[in-house]
Scaffold this motif. Sequence first.
Motif, PDB file in Angstrom:
ATOM      1  N   ASN A  94       0.815  -1.112  -0.070  1.00 34.82           N
ATOM      2  CA  ASN A  94      -0.124  -0.010  -0.291  1.00 34.82           C
ATOM      3  C   ASN A  94       1.246   1.327  -0.142  1.00 34.82           C
ATOM      4  O   ASN A  94       0.341   1.802  -0.549  1.00 34.82           O
ATOM      5  N   GLU A  95       2.231   1.189   0.933  1.00 33.87           N
ATOM      6  CA  GLU A  95       2.924   2.669   0.558  1.00 33.87           C
ATOM      7  C   GLU A  95       3.340   2.665  -0.229  1.00 33.87           C
ATOM      8  O   GLU A  95       3.325   3.835  -1.126  1.00 33.87           O
ATOM      9  N   LEU A  96       3.879   1.311  -1.523  1.00 35.04           N
ATOM     10  CA  LEU A  96       4.387   1.824  -2.925  1.00 35.04           C
ATOM     11  C   LEU A  96       3.175   1.987  -3.414  1.00 35.04           C
ATOM     12  O   LEU A  96       3.695   2.634  -4.330  1.00 35.04           O
ATOM     13  N   ASN A  97       2.722   1.920  -3.168  1.00 41.51           N
ATOM     14  CA  ASN A  97       1.282   2.021  -3.976  1.00 41.51           C
ATOM     15  C   ASN A  97       1.052   3.281  -4.200  1.00 41.51           C
ATOM     16  O   ASN A  97       0.450   4.262  -4.978  1.00 41.51           O
ATOM     17  N   ARG A  98       1.376   3.641  -3.250  1.00 37.44           N
ATOM     18  CA  ARG A  98       0.792   5.332  -2.929  1.00 37.44           C
ATOM     19  C   ARG A  98       1.269   5.956  -3.766  1.00 37.44           C
ATOM     20  O   ARG A  98       1.304   7.506  -4.507  1.00 37.44           O
ATOM     21  N   ASP A  99       2.646   5.690  -3.023  1.00 36.38           N
ATOM     22  CA  ASP A  99       3.819   6.507  -3.692  1.00 36.38           C
ATOM     23  C   ASP A  99       4.370   6.621  -5.287  1.00 36.38           C
ATOM     24  O   ASP A  99       4.353   7.494  -5.780  1.00 36.38           O
ATOM     25  N   PHE A 100       4.148   5.387  -6.004  1.00 40.86           N
ATOM     26  CA  PHE A 100       3.600   4.925  -7.187  1.00 40.86           C
ATOM     27  C   PHE A 100       2.602   6.094  -7.783  1.00 40.86           C
ATOM     28  O   PHE A 100       2.737   6.785  -8.852  1.00 40.86           O
ATOM     29  N   GLN A 101       0.758   6.042  -7.166  1.00 39.33           N
ATOM     30  CA  GLN A 101       0.297   7.195  -7.434  1.00 39.33           C
ATOM     31  C   GLN A 101       1.190   8.756  -7.875  1.00 39.33           C
ATOM     32  O   GLN A 101       0.284   9.530  -8.258  1.00 39.33           O
ATOM     33  N   ARG A 102       1.245   9.277  -6.829  1.00 39.66           N
ATOM     34  CA  ARG A 102       1.826  10.307  -6.271  1.00 39.66           C
ATOM     35  C   ARG A 102       2.825  10.687  -7.392  1.00 39.66           C
ATOM     36  O   ARG A 102       2.849  11.889  -7.806  1.00 39.66           O
ATOM     37  N   LYS A 103       3.962   9.941  -7.249  1.00 38.07           N
ATOM     38  CA  LYS A 103       4.809  10.002  -8.540  1.00 38.07           C
ATOM     39  C   LYS A 103       4.069   9.984 -10.350  1.00 38.07           C
ATOM     40  O   LYS A 103       4.345  10.437 -11.206  1.00 38.07           O
ATOM     41  N   GLN A 104       3.160   9.029 -10.116  1.00 34.41           N
ATOM     42  CA  GLN A 104       2.334   9.203 -11.471  1.00 34.41           C
ATOM     43  C   GLN A 104       1.820  10.714 -11.552  1.00 34.41           C
ATOM     44  O   GLN A 104       1.801  10.526 -12.913  1.00 34.41           O
ATOM     45  N   ARG A 105       1.323  10.985 -11.026  1.00 31.19           N
ATOM     46  CA  ARG A 105       0.493  12.131 -10.554  1.00 31.19           C
ATOM     47  C   ARG A 105       0.955  13.199 -11.207  1.00 31.19           C
ATOM     48  O   ARG A 105       1.012  14.782 -12.266  1.00 31.19           O
ATOM     49  N   GLU A 106       2.417  13.160 -10.325  1.00 30.28           N
ATOM     50  CA  GLU A 106       3.433  14.853 -10.584  1.00 30.28           C
ATOM     51  C   GLU A 106       3.633  14.736 -11.839  1.00 30.28           C
ATOM     52  O   GLU A 106       4.670  15.637 -12.455  1.00 30.28           O
ATOM     53  N   PHE A 107       4.515  13.556 -12.449  1.00 29.00           N
ATOM     54  CA  PHE A 107       4.686  13.053 -13.945  1.00 29.00           C
ATOM     55  C   PHE A 107       3.484  13.661 -14.918  1.00 29.00           C
ATOM     56  O   PHE A 107       4.294  14.685 -15.417  1.00 29.00           O
ATOM     57  N   ARG A 108       2.462  13.884 -14.710  1.00 26.38           N
ATOM     58  CA  ARG A 108       1.690  13.293 -16.234  1.00 26.38           C
ATOM     59  C   ARG A 108       1.433  15.441 -14.982  1.00 26.38           C
ATOM     60  O   ARG A 108       1.777  15.913 -16.257  1.00 26.38           O
TER      61      ARG A 108
END
Length: 167
Positions: A94-108
């Motif tokens: 879950n922590e890695l998933n949140r980190d991934f989603q945050r990075k993905q949003r920032e990337f976009r």
Amino acid sequence: MKAIVQSTLAALVLAVFAQTAAAEVRVGFVNSDRVMKEAPPAKKAQQKLEKEFEKRDQELQRLAKQLQGMQEALEKNGMTMAEGERRNKEREFNELNRDFQRKQREFREDLNQRRNEELAGVLERANKTIRQIAEAEKYDIIFQEAVYASPRIDITDKVIKALTEAK
């Protein structure tokens, strides 16, 4: 709604020009989408963006694979794990998933901002080129958006060629 207003405005302008029978009116059309896809400055801007964001994209792909592997391992081994170990693995996932989603949003967000910046420069150059063609060839009006434009008045190829030569 914007398209309806522009179409109505275009029809109005053409009607006014039609009423001025004393002078011949030259009308042109430029397909902005084609210019933004086919013109060398637009292609160069796209390549620049791809290069600029390549490492971040690869990092996101790596994180996505890691998440997928963790999820598969949890699904496969979750029932046989001790309760505490399973909770720790789920928490880590879950922590890695949140980190991934945050990075993905920032990337976009960053990519969209940079794309807008790059394309604004290309659009400015294209508009300058369109103005130069309009003045040199004595166009009265050039539309960049239309529901329909006859190939006879389409000067998109001239604009792309001028942008190509302006390198």
